[in-house]
Design an enzyme around this catalytic site. Structure first.
Site, mmCIF file in Angstrom:
data_model
loop_
_atom_site.group_PDB
_atom_site.id
_atom_site.type_symbol
_atom_site.label_atom_id
_atom_site.label_comp_id
_atom_site.label_asym_id
_atom_site.label_seq_id
_atom_site.Cartn_x
_atom_site.Cartn_y
_atom_site.Cartn_z
ATOM 1 N N GLU A 77 9.977 17.256 7.233
ATOM 2 C CA GLU A 77 9.107 17.616 8.360
ATOM 3 C C GLU A 77 10.051 17.372 9.649
ATOM 4 O O GLU A 77 10.039 18.099 10.730
ATOM 5 C CB GLU A 77 8.137 16.253 8.474
ATOM 6 C CG GLU A 77 7.102 16.427 7.483
ATOM 7 C CD GLU A 77 6.336 15.158 7.132
ATOM 8 O OE1 GLU A 77 5.196 15.570 6.361
ATOM 9 O OE2 GLU A 77 6.574 14.394 7.289
ATOM 10 N N ALA A 126 1.501 5.934 2.451
ATOM 11 C CA ALA A 126 0.259 5.400 2.461
ATOM 12 C C ALA A 126 -0.777 5.000 1.578
ATOM 13 O O ALA A 126 -1.254 3.701 1.582
ATOM 14 C CB ALA A 126 -0.120 5.945 3.779
ATOM 15 N N GLY A 186 -0.619 -1.603 4.009
ATOM 16 C CA GLY A 186 -0.728 -2.583 3.057
ATOM 17 C C GLY A 186 -1.520 -3.651 3.722
ATOM 18 O O GLY A 186 -2.787 -4.008 3.349
#
Lengths: 421, 421
Positions: B173, B318, B18
């Protein structure tokens, strides 16, 4: 440590150059080998200063010992801390339990020596492990960050002053790299300070830097350092180090980054042997590298002082450790076969030190090299001795990238945020 | 912070997705920008689990903020810790001194949430920073080393058991990577233990893993994890975590490696605003991303809960942060020009999660992908969004190397040696 006990058991302490090359020489031979190390990796120490100065990544110059020795099925790698060597009973006391041996190779290396001023260590870290390198990288990079925020002029100047103590190869390489960082890498990265005005001093107690090299090469190295903005001061005896200054007798140099490259001492483990040691704590070994009175135990590399060739200890460099590792392994096998051991003899293939971009010095036999050709020789030798294609390729890439862009790839400040200081 | 004061001063807090994209959108515009961060680097968090699982190096996925913004001469980067936002007086209180602003973009991100059980953190670290990743890597690798030395069967099994708590993308993950490490990377590296017998559990409190994905993809991901040896347990509510076990009500799972991927909360800085927050501590922003009652201050990314599009907060990923960073920068400029701000609208381009070698799931619009094609899409997107050619190249090389050799390049245990445990 339970293993079938048919074959003689060789224990190697330390996975540096000496220990690793001893282990490799014992691979697929009729012995069981246990390699003990506190770390899980072999470290290519000659390039450690490049991690400290943000040019390389830790894993570029470190390889897990298990990977290196994966195919040597007669070798077991164990992560362990050795607390004591009990030569009389042929056993080692570990952090947990103990381990017996039929033959022993001690290759635990060296750590920093502050010549009785251990209180200096916190202000002037030395460079032996990956953690040392990352701590130095953190300090070097944080000093510029703190300077960018500093309003007080004198304090800002102290933040922009780095002192490297010790003009041997490590000190020269560190000072040269600090010069490159300030003059080139980060020259345009700040808005409020000018990194090219940073002051970098290299202090050497003796009459010239790189004392183990011929005098002409010392001068070449000094010139190359000066071109990188490094102030070289010889006959400079440090008398005190504090949080923000280095003292040379009555002279105070205010500096927030102080790095120690002045002295080393053998690993403290040597003191548990009860064997004769020299002033730097190294084992005074027999001509065959064995510990006096213990023909089954060998001490090699930075842990030993080998006086039988030149009358003075051999230098603490990788080629000595590698040759001693192979020789100790050979003597271990000869002894287990009932043959007499062979005396060790070091074959000096030369020595080199690098200062920066296209600048290095090297001695090969009677040949003295400096400048670009010495630097290319340095690059070639260091790439060849790195273990593993992956590491070779990555280091070559990082170097090529840095050469073309003038950048450094590993400019990370990691570790706990402790403010400036 | 002395700078010529002619132009309006925009302060950005945080150099994540950001903050960095807000800064880039303000480069070479008629404003002075100060970007504050505790770290000197932008971190590509989507690949952080690969550092934690020894596939990538820290600097492969981190870039110094100064390098990224070097050419944006209207932007000053300062390393600083922000202690308090004083919205009433348009100023920030820093670790040293304070800084005023005309417009503010808050992008300080999120940290772990243990849902009131903060005492679990020491046993079950989460994954937000490079230090977190290196600590997890250390624990994962040390557990195998300790198991190789362990004689007690039950303790050895506990050392060879890993539990990942939380079945979102990060948990999936991590668990997949742990499966690959035990089944492939180190399968033949040990002599006394068999790493392929290691037990890896993924615990999810809800009815299925990857709840934000369509149900069919949850099942694809579960199947892929099972093929890597991971036990997936849903509706598994963790009630207690200790040094060597995870408890599900009355059931105890003995495990020495426990990783936390279950909850996040906005950075504590949000609490100093005096603005309305949601249950996870996020600022309940206006449609234009501004803090209620403060049209000159914007909160974006993981620090805000944006409810105006779907009624529930946008996900903490993201792409949301990037789009909000650009939108906040645009609204800052509009406001300084006297124009009305624009409401933010998120354009969802899809989401993806990877499980392991050639296994991933992805949703792009109505398209649901799994297996090799989702994995290739995942590779492509992650390489494209990495900042800098050097990082892209190195990550591609590491991945290609790992794919061909089944090795992992960064298997280093660093940090202080603390014995096992």
């Amino acid at each position: 440590m339970t293993r079938p006990a048919a074959l003689p058991h060789v224990v190697i302490v330390g996975g540096g150059f000496g220990g690793l090359y001893a282990a490799r020489a014992l691979a697929r031979r009729p012995v069981r080998v246990t390699l003990l190390d506190r770390r899980n990796h072999h470290l290519f120490q000659p390039l450690l200063y490049q991690v400290a100065t943000a040019a390389l990544n830790p894993s570029d110059i470190a390889t897990p010992l298990r990977s290196v020795l994966r195919k040597a099925t007669n070798i077991t790698v164990l992560l362990a801390e050795i607390q004591k060597v009990d030569l009389a009973n042929c056993r080692l006391v570990l952090d947990r339990g103990e381990i017996g041996y039929d033959a022993l190779v001690l290759a635990a290396g060296a750590s920093h020596s502050y010549f009785g001023h251990d209180d200096w260590e916190v202000f002037a870290p030395g460079l032996k492990t990956l953690e040392d390198a990352l701590e130095i990288r953190r300090r070097v990079l944080l000093a510029y960050e703190a300077a960018e925020r500093e309003h007080d002029g004198a304090e800002q100047q102290a933040l922009l002053t780095s002192v490297v103590i010790g003009g041997g190869p490590t000190g020269v390489e560190l000072a040269g790299a600090l010069g490159e960082i300030s003059r080139q890498t980060i020259a345009r990265d700040f808005r409020l300070i000018d990194p090219t005005k940073a002051r970098i001093l290299l202090l050497e107690g003796g009459a010239r830097i790189l004392t183990t090299f011929p005098e002409s090469l010392s001068h070449s190295a000094e010139d190359a350092l000066r071109r990188l903005g490094v102030e070289v001061r010889t006959k400079a005896i440090v008398t005190r180090v504090t949080a923000d200054a280095v003292w040379l007798g009555g002279e105070q140099i205010r500096a927030r980054t102080v790095l120690w490259a002045a002295g080393v001492a053998a690993a403290p483990l040597a003191r548990t042997l009860g064997a004769p040691l020299d002033g730097a704590g190294r084992v005074l070994v027999e001509p065959d590298l064995s510990v006096p009175g213990h023909p089954e135990a060998f001490a090699i590399g930075d842990m030993c002082a080998f006086l039988h060739q030149t009358g003075t200890p051999l230098p603490g460099v990788a080629p000595v450790a590698i040759q001693q590792g192979r020789a100790a392994a050979d003597n271990v096998l000869r002894r287990l076969n009932g043959q007499p051991s062979r005396p060790f003899r070091y074959r000096d293939k030369g020595s080199m030190a690098t200062i920066g971009r296209a600048a290095a010095v090297a001695v090969v036999g009677r040949l003295k090299l400096s400048g670009l050709i010495a630097w290319l020789a340095w690059l070639f030798v260091h790439i060849m001795f790195l273990i593993g294609f992956r590491n070779r390729f990555l280091v070559l890439f990082e170097w090529a990238w840095a050469y073309v862009t003038w950048h450094r790839g590993a400019r990370l400040i990691t570790g706990p945020w402790r403010g400036r200081g």
